[in-house]
Design a protein around this motif. Structure first.
Motif, PDB file in Angstrom:
ATOM      1  N   VAL A   1       0.726  -1.249  -0.009  1.00 16.81           N
ATOM      2  CA  VAL A   1       0.056  -0.093  -0.143  1.00 16.81           C
ATOM      3  C   VAL A   1       1.087   1.415   0.078  1.00 16.81           C
ATOM      4  O   VAL A   1       1.636   1.500   0.937  1.00 16.81           O
ATOM      5  CB  VAL A   1      -1.022  -0.094   1.054  1.00 16.81           C
TER       6      VAL A   1
ATOM      7  N   THR B   1       1.591   5.404  -0.436  1.00 14.04           N
ATOM      8  CA  THR B   1       0.877   6.697  -0.279  1.00 14.04           C
ATOM      9  C   THR B   1       1.796   7.583  -0.847  1.00 14.04           C
ATOM     10  O   THR B   1       3.184   7.463  -0.902  1.00 14.04           O
ATOM     11  CB  THR B   1       0.378   6.714   1.388  1.00 14.04           C
TER      12      THR B   1
ATOM     13  N   ASN C   1       2.711   6.845   5.663  1.00 12.99           N
ATOM     14  CA  ASN C   1       1.519   6.246   5.644  1.00 12.99           C
ATOM     15  C   ASN C   1       1.753   5.089   4.864  1.00 12.99           C
ATOM     16  O   ASN C   1       0.659   4.461   4.657  1.00 12.99           O
ATOM     17  CB  ASN C   1       0.456   7.258   5.197  1.00 12.99           C
ATOM     18  N   HIS C   2       2.762   4.742   4.560  1.00 10.37           N
ATOM     19  CA  HIS C   2       3.092   3.488   3.612  1.00 10.37           C
ATOM     20  C   HIS C   2       2.632   2.159   4.517  1.00 10.37           C
ATOM     21  O   HIS C   2       2.836   2.371   5.703  1.00 10.37           O
ATOM     22  CB  HIS C   2       4.372   3.211   3.202  1.00 10.37           C
TER      23      HIS C   2
ATOM     24  N   ALA D   1      -5.064   2.863  -0.171  1.00 11.24           N
ATOM     25  CA  ALA D   1      -4.079   3.938   0.509  1.00 11.24           C
ATOM     26  C   ALA D   1      -4.859   4.832   1.441  1.00 11.24           C
ATOM     27  O   ALA D   1      -5.833   5.437   1.045  1.00 11.24           O
ATOM     28  CB  ALA D   1      -3.332   4.958  -0.676  1.00 11.24           C
TER      29      ALA D   1
ATOM     30  N   ASP E   1      -4.141   8.003   2.679  1.00  8.10           N
ATOM     31  CA  ASP E   1      -3.301   9.576   2.509  1.00  8.10           C
ATOM     32  C   ASP E   1      -4.044  10.680   3.636  1.00  8.10           C
ATOM     33  O   ASP E   1      -5.174  10.554   3.735  1.00  8.10           O
ATOM     34  CB  ASP E   1      -3.281  10.387   1.129  1.00  8.10           C
TER      35      ASP E   1
ATOM     36  N   SER F   1      -0.078   7.190  -5.581  1.00 10.40           N
ATOM     37  CA  SER F   1      -0.415   6.480  -4.321  1.00 10.40           C
ATOM     38  C   SER F   1      -1.615   5.416  -4.976  1.00 10.40           C
ATOM     39  O   SER F   1      -2.194   5.554  -5.817  1.00 10.40           O
ATOM     40  CB  SER F   1      -1.028   7.410  -3.433  1.00 10.40           C
TER      41      SER F   1
ATOM     42  N   VAL G   1      -2.455   0.863  -4.659  1.00 11.28           N
ATOM     43  CA  VAL G   1      -2.015  -0.503  -4.254  1.00 11.28           C
ATOM     44  C   VAL G   1      -1.358  -1.442  -5.291  1.00 11.28           C
ATOM     45  O   VAL G   1      -1.841  -1.304  -6.572  1.00 11.28           O
ATOM     46  CB  VAL G   1      -3.418  -1.263  -3.715  1.00 11.28           C
TER      47      VAL G   1
END
Length: 220
Positions: free
Chosen positions: A97, A99, A104-105, A176, A178, A189, A191
Motif C-alpha cells: 500500500v 501513499t 503512511n505506507h 491508500a 493519505d 499512490s 495498491v
C-alpha cells in the motif's frame, strides 16, 4: 450454529493493543488463513534467549502440527508432560500500500498468532496422521500419491502439536490512507497486489508416470 459463528476465546495475549478493529477470533476466518499456506514461524525461549525458527505446519481441526528435527531445541523442550511454551505466527502478504507520504505506507496482509504449550507427538498413529497432513498442507492430495513413511523414518522424524486454544487473526485489506493535506501532492499512490504462483512442474529423470491430478490442480 455455523462455523462463522464459532469464535475462540479472547485473552490478553490475543487482543491487539493497536488497530483492534482488524482483529478477529472467528474460527472460520482463522482456519482460512492457516489453510492458505504451509510456512510458519515458531517462537520460544531457549537458555534464556528468544528464538524464532521458520518451519512448515499443518492444521488438523483445532490443532497445529509443526515439523522439526529430532535434535532441534524446540523438540527437546517439547518432550514430556510439561511441554514447551511457544508462539506460532503465520503471515500472508496480499499487497503493498503506497501513499504520498513515506509515513503512511503500509501492507495489506492476513496473519494468525497462536500461543500455547507445544508437545512432541509420540504416538505412532498420530505421528503418521501429522506427517500426511504436513505433506497435504503444502500439496493437497500428495500424501496419497507417495510411499508412506516406514517405521525407521517415523522414528527419525519429529513433530510437535499445538492446540488452538489461544489464537487470533489480524488483517488489513484497505487502500491508500493519505492525509488530507497530502492529497494534492504530485506523487503516485495506490495498491500493488502481491501474488504467489507455481511454475510448470519439472519431472525428475526417474519420473515415469504422467503428471498426477493433484499437481495439475496445484499449478492450474
Amino acid at each position: 450454529m455455523s462455523d462463522g459463528d464459532v469464535s475462540y476465546a479472547r485473552t490478553p495475549r490475543t487482543t491487539p493493543t493497536r488497530y483492534k478493529d482488524r482483529a478477529t477470533w472467528e474460527q472460520a476466518a482463522i482456519h482460512a488463513i492457516l489453510d492458505s499456506t504451509y510456512l510458519c514461524h515458531l517462537g520460544f525461549v531457549a537458555d534464556g534467549a528468544p528464538v524464532v525458527l521458520p518451519t512448515i505446519f499443518a492444521r488438523v481441526g483445532d490443532r497445529l502440527y509443526i515439523h522439526g528435527s529430532t535434535g532441534s531445541r524446540p523438540l527437546r523442550g517439547a518432550k514430556g508432560d510439561q511441554g514447551l511454551p511457544v508462539c506460532v505466527t503465520v503471515t500472508l502478504v496480499d499487497a503493498l500500500v503506497l501513499t504520498k507520504s513515506a509515513f503512511n505506507h503500509s501492507v495489506n496482509f492476513r496473519s494468525v498468532v497462536a500461543h500455547g504449550t507445544a508437545h512432541q507427538v509420540t504416538d505412532p498413529v498420530e505421528l503418521s496422521v501429522a506427517l500426511d497432513a504436513l505433506v497435504d498442507q503444502a500439496v493437497p492430495g500428495r500424501s496419497a500419491e507417495v510411499r508412506p513413511a516406514n517405521a525407521k523414518e517415523l522414528a527419525a522424524t519429529a513433530v510437535v502439536r499445538l492446540d488452538l486454544d489461544e489464537v487470533s487473526a489480524k488483517t488489513r485489506a484497505d487502500g491508500a490512507d493519505d492525509d488530507e493535506a497530502d492529497l494534492d501532492l504530485p506523487y503516485w499512490s495506490g495498491v500493488v497486489p502481491v501474488t504467489t504462483g507455481y511454475g510448470a512442474p519439472v519431472p525428475d529423470a526417474s519420473a515415469t508416470v504422467p503428471l498426477p491430478a493433484h499437481l495439475r490442480d496445484l499449478t492450474r
